[in-house]
Design a protein around this motif. Structure first.
Motif, PDB file in Angstrom:
ATOM      1  N   TYR A  49      -0.918 -22.621 -26.778  1.00  0.00           N
ATOM      2  CA  TYR A  49       0.433 -22.149 -26.462  1.00  0.00           C
ATOM      3  C   TYR A  49       0.945 -22.872 -25.217  1.00  0.00           C
ATOM      4  CZ  TYR A  49      -2.107 -19.214 -23.119  1.00  0.00           C
ATOM      5  OH  TYR A  49      -2.919 -18.764 -22.111  1.00  0.00           O
ATOM      6  N   THR A  50       2.270 -22.992 -25.151  1.00  0.00           N
ATOM      7  CA  THR A  50       2.938 -23.569 -23.985  1.00  0.00           C
ATOM      8  C   THR A  50       4.065 -22.642 -23.569  1.00  0.00           C
ATOM      9  OG1 THR A  50       4.457 -24.847 -25.359  1.00  0.00           O
ATOM     10  CG2 THR A  50       2.413 -25.946 -24.672  1.00  0.00           C
ATOM     11  N   TYR A  51       4.464 -22.735 -22.274  1.00  0.00           N
ATOM     12  CA  TYR A  51       5.545 -21.903 -21.748  1.00  0.00           C
ATOM     13  C   TYR A  51       6.068 -22.568 -20.484  1.00  0.00           C
ATOM     14  CZ  TYR A  51       1.839 -20.389 -18.610  1.00  0.00           C
ATOM     15  OH  TYR A  51       0.824 -20.358 -17.703  1.00  0.00           O
ATOM     16  N   PRO A  52       7.320 -22.298 -20.106  1.00  0.00           N
ATOM     17  CA  PRO A  52       7.887 -22.884 -18.887  1.00  0.00           C
ATOM     18  C   PRO A  52       7.148 -22.364 -17.662  1.00  0.00           C
ATOM     19  CG  PRO A  52       9.602 -21.976 -20.296  1.00  0.00           C
ATOM     20  CD  PRO A  52       8.306 -21.483 -20.829  1.00  0.00           C
ATOM     21  N   SER A  53       6.957 -23.234 -16.696  1.00  0.00           N
ATOM     22  CA  SER A  53       6.287 -22.818 -15.460  1.00  0.00           C
ATOM     23  C   SER A  53       7.179 -21.918 -14.623  1.00  0.00           C
ATOM     24  CB  SER A  53       5.864 -24.050 -14.650  1.00  0.00           C
ATOM     25  OG  SER A  53       7.003 -24.856 -14.362  1.00  0.00           O
ATOM     26  N   THR A  54       8.498 -22.036 -14.764  1.00  0.00           N
ATOM     27  CA  THR A  54       9.441 -21.136 -14.093  1.00  0.00           C
ATOM     28  C   THR A  54      10.383 -20.568 -15.144  1.00  0.00           C
ATOM     29  OG1 THR A  54      10.971 -22.947 -13.584  1.00  0.00           O
ATOM     30  CG2 THR A  54       9.339 -22.383 -11.901  1.00  0.00           C
ATOM     31  N   TRP A  55      10.800 -19.348 -14.902  1.00  0.00           N
ATOM     32  CA  TRP A  55      11.687 -18.665 -15.847  1.00  0.00           C
ATOM     33  C   TRP A  55      12.674 -17.810 -15.066  1.00  0.00           C
ATOM     34  CZ3 TRP A  55      13.146 -18.998 -20.662  1.00  0.00           C
ATOM     35  CH2 TRP A  55      13.723 -17.911 -21.315  1.00  0.00           C
ATOM     36  N   LYS A  56      13.940 -18.142 -15.243  1.00  0.00           N
ATOM     37  CA  LYS A  56      15.015 -17.441 -14.538  1.00  0.00           C
ATOM     38  C   LYS A  56      14.814 -17.490 -13.034  1.00  0.00           C
ATOM     39  CE  LYS A  56      15.898 -14.286 -18.386  1.00  0.00           C
ATOM     40  NZ  LYS A  56      15.991 -12.861 -18.824  1.00  0.00           N
ATOM     41  N   SER A  58      12.066 -17.808 -11.322  1.00  0.00           N
ATOM     42  CA  SER A  58      10.825 -17.227 -10.791  1.00  0.00           C
ATOM     43  C   SER A  58       9.631 -17.886 -11.459  1.00  0.00           C
ATOM     44  CB  SER A  58      10.782 -15.709 -11.039  1.00  0.00           C
ATOM     45  OG  SER A  58      11.869 -15.066 -10.406  1.00  0.00           O
ATOM     46  N   VAL A  59       8.488 -17.801 -10.757  1.00  0.00           N
ATOM     47  CA  VAL A  59       7.254 -18.363 -11.301  1.00  0.00           C
ATOM     48  C   VAL A  59       6.856 -17.571 -12.536  1.00  0.00           C
ATOM     49  CG1 VAL A  59       4.830 -18.830 -10.849  1.00  0.00           C
ATOM     50  CG2 VAL A  59       6.523 -19.146  -9.031  1.00  0.00           C
ATOM     51  N   ASN A  60       6.524 -18.309 -13.593  1.00  0.00           N
ATOM     52  CA  ASN A  60       6.234 -17.700 -14.887  1.00  0.00           C
ATOM     53  C   ASN A  60       4.742 -17.855 -15.182  1.00  0.00           C
ATOM     54  OD1 ASN A  60       6.945 -16.395 -17.243  1.00  0.00           O
ATOM     55  ND2 ASN A  60       7.311 -18.289 -18.365  1.00  0.00           N
ATOM     56  N   THR A  61       4.023 -16.741 -15.332  1.00  0.00           N
ATOM     57  CA  THR A  61       2.589 -16.778 -15.634  1.00  0.00           C
ATOM     58  C   THR A  61       2.288 -15.830 -16.785  1.00  0.00           C
ATOM     59  OG1 THR A  61       2.126 -15.059 -14.010  1.00  0.00           O
ATOM     60  CG2 THR A  61       1.960 -17.340 -13.252  1.00  0.00           C
ATOM     61  N   VAL A  62       1.278 -16.172 -17.565  1.00  0.00           N
ATOM     62  CA  VAL A  62       0.873 -15.350 -18.696  1.00  0.00           C
ATOM     63  C   VAL A  62      -0.007 -14.204 -18.198  1.00  0.00           C
ATOM     64  CG1 VAL A  62      -0.438 -15.301 -20.848  1.00  0.00           C
ATOM     65  CG2 VAL A  62       1.029 -17.247 -20.325  1.00  0.00           C
ATOM     66  N   MET A 114      -0.979 -13.994 -36.621  1.00  0.00           N
ATOM     67  CA  MET A 114      -0.036 -14.597 -35.678  1.00  0.00           C
ATOM     68  C   MET A 114      -0.492 -14.343 -34.243  1.00  0.00           C
ATOM     69  SD  MET A 114       3.583 -13.759 -37.553  1.00  0.00           S
ATOM     70  CE  MET A 114       3.055 -12.174 -38.127  1.00  0.00           C
ATOM     71  N   PHE A 115      -0.139 -15.279 -33.386  1.00  0.00           N
ATOM     72  CA  PHE A 115      -0.531 -15.228 -31.981  1.00  0.00           C
ATOM     73  C   PHE A 115       0.700 -14.923 -31.127  1.00  0.00           C
ATOM     74  CE2 PHE A 115      -1.066 -17.375 -27.854  1.00  0.00           C
ATOM     75  CZ  PHE A 115      -2.210 -16.734 -27.394  1.00  0.00           C
ATOM     76  N   ARG A 116       0.507 -14.078 -30.075  1.00  0.00           N
ATOM     77  CA  ARG A 116       1.613 -13.686 -29.207  1.00  0.00           C
ATOM     78  C   ARG A 116       1.124 -13.692 -27.761  1.00  0.00           C
ATOM     79  NH1 ARG A 116       6.456 -10.900 -29.917  1.00  0.00           N
ATOM     80  NH2 ARG A 116       7.138  -9.521 -28.213  1.00  0.00           N
ATOM     81  N   PHE A 117       1.975 -14.150 -26.860  1.00  0.00           N
ATOM     82  CA  PHE A 117       1.639 -14.066 -25.433  1.00  0.00           C
ATOM     83  C   PHE A 117       2.829 -13.509 -24.671  1.00  0.00           C
ATOM     84  CE2 PHE A 117       3.328 -18.331 -26.017  1.00  0.00           C
ATOM     85  CZ  PHE A 117       4.145 -18.532 -24.915  1.00  0.00           C
ATOM     86  N   ILE A 118       2.525 -12.861 -23.568  1.00  0.00           N
ATOM     87  CA  ILE A 118       3.522 -12.179 -22.735  1.00  0.00           C
ATOM     88  C   ILE A 118       3.335 -12.655 -21.307  1.00  0.00           C
ATOM     89  CG2 ILE A 118       4.404  -9.946 -21.940  1.00  0.00           C
ATOM     90  CD1 ILE A 118       3.204  -8.688 -24.444  1.00  0.00           C
ATOM     91  N   THR A 119       4.433 -13.016 -20.658  1.00  0.00           N
ATOM     92  CA  THR A 119       4.371 -13.451 -19.265  1.00  0.00           C
ATOM     93  C   THR A 119       4.813 -12.335 -18.341  1.00  0.00           C
ATOM     94  OG1 THR A 119       6.628 -14.323 -19.192  1.00  0.00           O
ATOM     95  CG2 THR A 119       4.920 -15.786 -20.061  1.00  0.00           C
ATOM     96  N   ASN A 120       4.824 -12.656 -17.050  1.00  0.00           N
ATOM     97  CA  ASN A 120       5.176 -11.653 -16.049  1.00  0.00           C
ATOM     98  C   ASN A 120       6.675 -11.487 -15.858  1.00  0.00           C
ATOM     99  OD1 ASN A 120       5.441 -14.217 -14.941  1.00  0.00           O
ATOM    100  ND2 ASN A 120       5.022 -13.512 -12.851  1.00  0.00           N
ATOM    101  N   GLN A 121       7.472 -12.250 -16.577  1.00  0.00           N
ATOM    102  CA  GLN A 121       8.920 -12.162 -16.439  1.00  0.00           C
ATOM    103  C   GLN A 121       9.502 -11.328 -17.566  1.00  0.00           C
ATOM    104  OE1 GLN A 121      10.353 -13.313 -13.726  1.00  0.00           O
ATOM    105  NE2 GLN A 121       8.359 -14.064 -13.037  1.00  0.00           N
ATOM    106  N   ALA A 122      10.608 -10.639 -17.250  1.00  0.00           N
ATOM    107  CA  ALA A 122      11.291  -9.835 -18.258  1.00  0.00           C
ATOM    108  C   ALA A 122      11.753 -10.740 -19.393  1.00  0.00           C
ATOM    109  CB  ALA A 122      12.477  -9.108 -17.634  1.00  0.00           C
ATOM    110  N   GLY A 123      11.438 -10.334 -20.625  1.00  0.00           N
ATOM    111  CA  GLY A 123      11.793 -11.143 -21.786  1.00  0.00           C
ATOM    112  C   GLY A 123      10.876 -12.305 -22.006  1.00  0.00           C
ATOM    113  N   GLY A 124       9.821 -12.445 -21.219  1.00  0.00           N
ATOM    114  CA  GLY A 124       8.919 -13.583 -21.340  1.00  0.00           C
ATOM    115  C   GLY A 124       7.858 -13.345 -22.381  1.00  0.00           C
ATOM    116  N   THR A 125       8.240 -13.209 -23.648  1.00  0.00           N
ATOM    117  CA  THR A 125       7.295 -13.030 -24.749  1.00  0.00           C
ATOM    118  C   THR A 125       7.573 -14.076 -25.818  1.00  0.00           C
ATOM    119  OG1 THR A 125       8.757 -11.468 -25.867  1.00  0.00           O
ATOM    120  CG2 THR A 125       7.151 -10.540 -24.324  1.00  0.00           C
ATOM    121  N   TYR A 126       6.483 -14.462 -26.504  1.00  0.00           N
ATOM    122  CA  TYR A 126       6.658 -15.452 -27.562  1.00  0.00           C
ATOM    123  C   TYR A 126       5.566 -15.254 -28.603  1.00  0.00           C
ATOM    124  CZ  TYR A 126       7.760 -19.852 -29.846  1.00  0.00           C
ATOM    125  OH  TYR A 126       8.142 -20.795 -30.772  1.00  0.00           O
TER     126      TYR A 126
END
Length: 817
Positions: A49-56, A58-62, A114-126
């Motif tokens: 999986y990949t995700y942006p390092s920053t989101w809105k 703020s630092v984005n972490t899984v 299916m695989f799902r991950f959630i980050t520490n930011q609101a709406g940060g799910t995929y």
């Protein structure tokens, strides 16, 4: 070993495009969109999986990753929480790659994962979509004869799933012959049969096949594995054939054969002592044998095989038979939520192998729950409720009941009593299923509880007095918890070092009430005894009890004291305490040095002593003098004179009071002149006595005629007294008369010096006639002293001596011729 199907070129291309999107986009990439696997095997599904390092901004972490196949209320359900997968799934992640491993694959596991991950930011799910489709097949391997001639034949091991790149195991007449590819070339023989299996899945071989297509020696298990509940019965079947006459046939278990007398030879199960009365061999049709085992036990879990013999052949046992797993149902607690005293429980009826296509029965407090027939239970339960499950048709073999812990009990194990220094163990036990976890709490003196330890046992390897307290244990499992009644640990111990308290505190003054209290920490309570140190090794007790009371303390009570505290476990002595009683000076005493005759010109030392605490200050006084003569305990007169004679006293004083000594007489004896003067005085006194005697004789020889009212003649009147009376002392003398008193004392020691003191008496005037002639009165005192004269007589110089002789002589002035 996992089985992975190859993906098509188109799919691989699409996945590659997704991989190169970079680290600043959301994405999930899986190894293959489809996987085919054999039932009972293990499969692995991997995705990155990949995700942006920053989101809105703020630092984005899984913070969470999981796999899912279904949704509940629109939200994906973590596969690890689904009861059907309990104990069979494992999710491992690292370096942005997650792998799902599923063991013991079942038909129901066929699904899209299916695989799902959630980050520490609101709406940060995929979620990766589409996922990976898993399809399962039975071990539908089969041996196909591709070509043959009179000498050789080519065999092929095939499956409905495309299983490229796998190794295969080949068997001939039940015996393993080699490992290799899916193809095998064999020599042509009418009696031989062949079977194959995937390497790693030898428990699921293909059916045996005769190369000639006619009857040959074969044994084929109907089921590779069977799961049956404990206590039930199970049928294990196989088919067999031979083109020769079968001389013997039987079922056996390799596990039991190894325990027989000949481990290399199979042992007929019907003759095994473990199965007496529980094993039957059924032959319902030709070429089919069935092993029936009743009243299944845990120990019956094993692999069971069939073998036969002909006059020239024996079926070998390398091919696996049927694996039986005897399962005991268990109720698993999947999820719990609490509301007041009730618990919303989600439970699962689970076994190590869940039989397929069966219905379940749930029991709530012994009553059958009619509306539930699946392996899942969800409902409100209370702490006292009991839940169990069973397979339908096997209600007699239900699972153990699950329930919250009952009230725990506490037991104590101690060596030698709960005494300081011993080992003490408290054990908490509670009836609970699932098993309870235990925590210990200790109560303080205010009734508050605080966490102390955990585990079913609380061990004091060397218990101390400070461990005395009330203890509680709490038992809890997933269905609830409860606490035990308090258990009191009362540690017995000998007295500690006693302490002594004072009332009143501070300085101790004589006459006051004084109390000393002895206290020692001891269990059981100590008894107390007071002692006063006096140098005696065997001190007699002074007082019993914790208090030592002086209602009016005296100076004699000063000293060192101690108390002892004693109980049945020991005795302890306090430190010494001192009583320093303060008191005013006692009556002082005066000593004189030298104590013998005090001669003029010598040095005399007077010492004053008085018992006092604190020590007294001393002042010296002389009688009839107002100002003190000296201060200090010692008063020294270095060059004593006659004028130093007199009565002396000392005063002793401290902050508590004052006391004065009695008078002490000091008489100073003179030099030779003084002795001569004394002799002259004695002569004069003797002359006076002689004159007095002559006058008395003269008076007696004359006529004593006196008219009434006439004054007596004063010419030769002599009055003599043993001691002058008050009448004589107070009588007014005639104006013209001269009165003399003489006092003579005789001392016992003739060697003593003779002293004569003549003192003129005080003049007395007749107030009636100021012109009357005033006569002198002279007192003469002669004292004979001994060295044994007491100090008391020396102090009272002015006191009259009863042995004194006084004479009064009234004379007229005469004209000497």
């Amino acid at each position: 070993m996992s089985l992975k199907a190859a993906a098509s070129g188109l799919v691989v291309f699409l996945l590659s495009v997704q991989v190169v999107q970079g680290l600043d986009v959301w994405g999930v990439t899986c190894s293959s969109p489809e996987i085919c696997a054999v039932k009972g095997s293990t499969v692995e599904i991997s995705c990155s999986y990949t995700y942006p390092s920053t989101w809105k901004g703020s630092v984005n972490t899984v913070k969470k990753t999981f796999w899912f196949t279904k949704k509940k209320d629109g939200e994906p359900v973590d596969l690890t929480t689904v009861s059907e997968y309990a104990g069979r799934v494992e999710d491992r992640c690292g370096n942005n790659i997650c792998t799902l491993r599923i063991r013991n694959l079942r038909e129901s596991d066929s699904a899209e994962y299916m695989f799902r991950f959630i980050t520490n930011q609101a709406g940060g799910t995929y979620s990766g979509s589409p996922g990976v489709t898993l399809s399962l097949t039975d071990t539908d391997l089969s041996v196909q004869v591709e070509s043959k001639d009179s000498i050789r034949a080519n065999l092929k091991c095939q499956s409905s799933c495309d299983l490229p790149g796998n190794d295969y195991v080949w068997y001939k007449n039940g015996g393993k012959i080699q490992t290799g590819t899916s193809s095998l070339q064999v020599d042509f023989n009418y009696l031989d049969s062949y079977s194959c299996a995937l390497k790693g899945f030898e428990d699921s071989p293909s059916p045996s096949v005769c190369v000639t297509g006619q009857n040959s020696n074969t044994v084929t298990s109907i089921q590779g594995s069977i799961c049956a509940p404990k206590g039930s019965s199970v049928d294990i079947s196989c088919t067999y054939s031979s083109n020769d006459c079968i001389t013997s046939k039987f079922w056996f278990s390799p596990k039991r054969s190894h325990q027989g007398q000949n481990p290399s030879q199979p042992e007929d199960l019907s003759e095994d002592s473990q199965y007496p009365g529980r094993v039957q061999i059924l032959e319902t049709e030709r070429g089919r044998s069935t092993l029936r085992i009743s009243d299944l036990r845990d120990s019956d879990s094993a692999q069971y095989l069939f073998t036969f013999k002909t006059p020239g052949f024996e079926w070998r046992s390398d091919l696996p038979g049927t694996t039986l797993t005897v399962t005991a149902l268990q109720v698993q607690v999947i999820n719990i939520s609490y509301q007041n005293s009730n618990t919303l429980a989600e439970l699962k009826c689970h076994s190590s192998c869940s039989p397929a296509g069966v219905s379940y029965v749930w029991f709530h407090n012994g009553e059958k729950v009619t509306q539930i027939s699946t392996s899942s239970f969800e409902g409100w339960i209370q702490l006292t409720d009991m839940i169990s499950c069973a397979l339908e048709g096997h209600e007699a073999f239900s699972s153990p009941t699950v329930y919250a812990p009952k009230r725990p009990s506490v037991s104590v194990s101690v060596s030698g009593g709960i005494e300081e220094g011993n080992s003490v163990t408290l054990t908490c036990s509670s009836d609970a299923n699932p098993a309870a976890e235990y925590k210990w709490h200790k109560g303080d003196n205010n009734g508050h509880l605080y966490y102390f330890n955990e585990g079913p046992q609380l061990v004091f390897s060397y218990i101390q007095s400070s461990d005395s307290a009330r203890y509680y244990c709490a038992a809890r499992n997933k269905l609830g918890g409860t606490a035990s009644q308090s258990f009191r640990i009362d540690v017995k111990y000998p007295p500690k070092l006693p302490s002594v308290s004072a009332r009143p505190s501070g300085e101790i003054n004589e006459g006051r009430s004084v109390t000393r209290t002895c206290h020692s920490d001891a269990n059981p309570a100590a008894t107390y005894t007071w002692y006063k140190k006096n140098g005696n090794a065997d001190l007699p007790p002074l007082s019993e009890g914790p208090q030592l009371v002086f209602s009016s303390i005296q100076s004699s009570d000063s000293g060192q004291y101690f108390c002892t505290a004693e109980n049945k476990l020991g005795r302890r002595k306090s430190n010494y305490i001192s009583f320093d009683v303060k008191y005013a000076p006692k009556l002082p005493s005066v000593s004189v040095s030298p104590s013998a005759e005090i001669k003029e010109g010598r040095s005399v030392t007077l010492t004053c002593s008085s018992d006092a605490n604190p020590a007294a200050n001393y002042t010296w006084y002389k009688e009839n003098e107002d100002s003190p003569k000296a201060s200090g305990q010692i008063f020294t007169i270095t060059d004593i004179r006659a004028e130093h004679s007199g009565s002396y006293s000392c005063g002793a004083q401290n902050k508590l009071g004052r006391s004065n000594s009695t008078l002490h007489q000091i008489d100073v004896s003179g030099s030779m002149k003084s002795v001569a003067a004394g002799l002259i005085t004695a002569v004069i006194v003797g002359i006076i006595f002689l004159i007095a005697f002559l006058l008395i004789r003269r008076k007696r020889s004359s006529k004593p005629t006196t008219e009434a009212g006439e004054r007596p003649d004063n010419d030769a009147q002599v009055r003599m007294y043993d001691r002058p009376s008050a009448e004589v002392q107070n009588a007014t003398p005639e104006p013209e008369a001269e009165v003399c008193y003489a006092s003579v004392r005789f001392i016992k020691n003739q060697d003593d010096a003779l002293y004569s003191n003549i003192k003129p008496a005080h003049l007395r005037r007749q107030k009636k006639d100021e012109k009357d002639t005033e006569e002198d009165v002279v007192y003469s005192t002669v004292t004979f002293k001994s060295h044994s004269a007491t100090a008391e007589s020396e102090r009272h110089e002015a006191a009259e001596d009863p042995s004194a002789l006084y004479s009064v002589v009234n004379k007229k002035p005469r004209v000497l011729t």
